[in-house]
Scaffold this active site. Structure first.
Site, PDB file in Angstrom:
ATOM      1  N   HIS A   5       6.456  12.104   4.453  1.00  0.00           N
ATOM      2  CA  HIS A   5       5.966  12.314   5.821  1.00  0.00           C
ATOM      3  C   HIS A   5       5.986  13.780   6.206  1.00  0.00           C
ATOM      4  O   HIS A   5       5.193  14.224   7.032  1.00  0.00           O
ATOM      5  CB  HIS A   5       6.735  11.432   6.802  1.00  0.00           C
ATOM      6  CG  HIS A   5       6.282  10.018   6.711  1.00  0.00           C
ATOM      7  ND1 HIS A   5       6.961   9.057   6.023  1.00  0.00           N
ATOM      8  CD2 HIS A   5       5.129   9.438   7.145  1.00  0.00           C
ATOM      9  CE1 HIS A   5       6.279   7.935   6.057  1.00  0.00           C
ATOM     10  NE2 HIS A   5       5.162   8.135   6.730  1.00  0.00           N
TER      11      HIS A   5
ATOM     12  N   CYS B 129      -6.464   5.044   4.741  1.00  0.00           N
ATOM     13  CA  CYS B 129      -5.917   6.052   5.652  1.00  0.00           C
ATOM     14  C   CYS B 129      -4.737   6.790   5.029  1.00  0.00           C
ATOM     15  O   CYS B 129      -4.072   7.570   5.686  1.00  0.00           O
ATOM     16  CB  CYS B 129      -5.522   5.423   6.984  1.00  0.00           C
ATOM     17  SG  CYS B 129      -4.223   4.193   6.811  1.00  0.00           S
TER      18      CYS B 129
HETATM   19  C1  PEP Z   1       0.466   5.071   3.986  1.00  0.00           C
HETATM   20  O1  PEP Z   1       1.518   4.512   3.663  1.00  0.00           O
HETATM   21  O2  PEP Z   1      -0.415   5.407   3.178  1.00  0.00           O
HETATM   22  C2  PEP Z   1       0.196   5.359   5.409  1.00  0.00           C
HETATM   23  C3  PEP Z   1      -0.976   5.802   5.785  1.00  0.00           C
HETATM   24  O3  PEP Z   1       1.233   5.227   6.296  1.00  0.00           O
HETATM   25  P1  PEP Z   1       2.443   6.280   6.367  1.00  0.00           P
HETATM   26  O4  PEP Z   1       2.104   7.421   5.468  1.00  0.00           O
HETATM   27  O5  PEP Z   1       2.608   6.687   7.778  1.00  0.00           O
HETATM   28  O6  PEP Z   1       3.597   5.468   5.860  1.00  0.00           O
END
Ligand code: PEP
Ligand code: MG
Length: 547
Positions: A185, A483
């Site tokens: 993140h 995404c």
């Molecule tokens: C993912 O897991 O690819 C996603 C888009 O959610 P996050 O990165 O916030 O866990």
């Protein structure tokens, strides 16, 4: 002497500047027993507290806007006589100096939390002040974000998402971390802020404050003490790149006109303006939990409504896909009871938290629905970490009971991808989170830089699950987007389109390059690239096959 260090490039672009390191907070000081001279120790502690306070004063004097007020308010805390009294009491009870400081801060924190409201919100600030006071007292490097008084390249062992969210892009030129993976993140936040970033660069441990570096976020290279010519060349190629991409415009489509929605991922409120100004068809992933990373108490329905309404207003006339709270694992929230889990990534995170705290999801949907009613944006809602069709059905039913018409599911758990047909039968759309789907498919912790190769979004096994999900969407005529970070790699984006995905959502800064790459290939060529990747044995081979 010029040297090159390599890591994994995650943020776009190139930047040059002096290093400033983020020092880790000191270990909690153990109690080593009574001080020989408690009065003298108290004086030393008071001097340390004053030094912490005056450092905050200096920062406040240089800051502007709300940051100035926050820093001034913080500088009062170490000077609070009640804090000194508690330290004096702990010393007279026989505690050692540094431990007395930690103990006094802990009891101060408990009092603030008990007071509730605004004071409870400030309780978390005390941890930082405690760490600073202890570091000052023990002569250790000052923890927290550095402030050398000029723009700098932030170097850290790793950064917490909350640290990254607090970065001032005016002063931080680039980020380099020794640990962390490309889909952590922290990497995502750095990318969304448009900061060049290199993660998993173990050699960066040797970089000291003030060393000049050139950070190449595309190549994943950190050049130490580059010569003037190298820096100049890199920076002028960077500005040419930015100019070329700035001229790309309009909705996403392949060379033969197949439409592929290009959307942006949105985290913090600070990203909102840049995200809204990006030429995109809307938000494909609104990570609502990032709005509340620094909250000590749960946001009320009204507070959430305001926050969502601000986002919807900025995207009036466009689509916004709201992802409900995805707390837990590497995104713990202070106001959520996460409990102690031996393996948080496999624990009660995302939609699973709604079983433990059903009111939280209900409040959030109430707020989304109220904010949607006030604005013209087209609101879709989706749940993170769905594993079974039953979870998807429950979530969709709950959304409908809140008057939210478009309810979808993130595909992040291999079980959901394998049974995507059944999941999509009970909801309206799917959005593939390739970051978590990669983590769970390859059984590789996305925070672990050592496993970067397994976490590579070009892994054929991950892409096979993307293909399965897209196929289910095509059969049921329901949209399936991506995404995760995979969508922001221009070549990989073409592969995803070849696998059948109908939209791509990414950091705003990635949109122009993805649009340009997509426009240079027909759909048939994208399908051909996807076929080539599926024939490969591993991620490196897949990249080579497409390049
Ligand atoms: C993912 O897991 O690819 C996603 C888009 O959610 P996050 O990165 O916030 O866990
Ligand atoms: Mg995820």
């Amino acid at each position: 002497m010029t040297a090159e260090m390599t890591g994994i490039g995650v943020g776009p672009g190139v930047a040059a500047g002096p290093v400033a390191r983020l020092a880790a907070p000191p270990e909690p000081p153990a109690d080593t027993g009574p001080e020989a001279d408690p009065a003298a120790t108290l004086q030393r502690i008071k001097a340390a507290l004053e030094s912490v306070a005056s450092d905050l004063d200096e920062r406040a004097a240089r800051a502007s806007g709300p940051a100035k007020d926050v820093l001034f308010a913080q500088s009062m805390m170490p000077r609070d006589p009640a804090l000194a009294d508690r330290i004096a009491k702990a010393l007279s009870d026989g505690r050692s100096g540094p431990h007395a400081v930690a103990e006094a801060f802990a009891s101060f924190r408990a009092s603030l939390e008990a007071a509730g409201g605004y004071l409870a919100e400030r309780a978390a600030d005390l941890d930082d002040l405690r760490d600073r006071a202890v570091a000052e007292l023990l002569g250790l490097p000052m923890p927290g974000l550095p402030d050398p008084g000029r723009p700098f390249v932030l170097v850290a062992r790793d950064l917490a998402p909350a640290d990254t969210a607090g970065l001032d892009p005016e002063r931080v030129l680039a980020v380099v971390t020794q640990e962390g993976g490309p889909t952590s993140h922290t990497a995502i936040l750095a990318k969304s802020m448009g900061l060049p970033a290199v993660v998993a660069c173990a050699e960066a441990a040797s970089l000291g404050d003030g060393t000049e570096v050139l950070v190449d976020g595309r190549g994943g290279i950190v050049t130490v003490e580059p010569d003037a010519q190298t820096t100049e060349r890199a920076m002028s190629s960077e500005s040419r790149r930015r100019e070329a991409l700035a001229s790309s415009r309009g909705p996403g489509r392949t060379a033969d006109g197949t439409g592929v929605q290009l959307l942006v991922n949105l985290g913090s409120q600070a990203d909102l303006t840049a995200a809204a100004e990006t030429d995109s068809e809307g938000v494909g992933l609104f990570r609502t939990e990032f709005l509340f990373l620094d909250r000590a108490t749960a946001p009320t329905v009204e507070e959430q409504t305001e926050a969502y309404a601000a986002v919807f207003a900025a995207f009036a006339g466009r689509k916004v896909v709201v992802r409900t709270l995805d707390a837990g694992a590497d995104k713990p929230l202070a106001f959520v009871d996460h409990g102690a889990e031996p393996n948080p990534a496999l624990g009660v995170r995302g939609i699973r938290l709604a079983r433990r705290h059903p009111g939280m999801l209900d409040d959030q949907l109430t707020a989304v629905s109220a904010a949607a009613a006030r604005n013209e944006a087209e609101i879709w809602v989706m749940a993170p970490m769905v594993a079974t069709p039953a979870e998807a059905a429950d979530f969709a039913a709950l959304c409908r009971s809140h008057g939210l018409a478009m309810a979808g599911t993130m595909i992040e758990v291999p079980a959901a991808a394998l049974r995507a047909g059944r999941v999509l039968e009970v909801c309206d759309f799917a959005s593939i989170g390739t970051n978590d789907l990669g983590q769970y498919t390859l059984a590789a912790d996305r925070m672990n830089g050592e496993l970067a190769e397994l976490l590579d979004p070009w892994q054929p096994a991950l892409l096979e699950l993307v293909g399965l999900t897209a196929e289910a969407g095509r059969e049921l005529d329901k949209p399936v987007g991506v995404c995760g970070e995979a969508a922001s790699d221009p070549l990989l984006a073409c592969v995803l389109v070849g696998l059948g995905v109908t939209s791509l959502s990414m950091a705003p800064s990635a949109v122009p390059a993805v649009r340009a790459e997509l426009a240079s290939r027909t759909l048939a060529e994208c399908v051909e690239l996807a076929g080539a990747v599926m024939a490969c044995g591993d991620a490196a081979e897949a990249r080579r096959a497409v390049a």
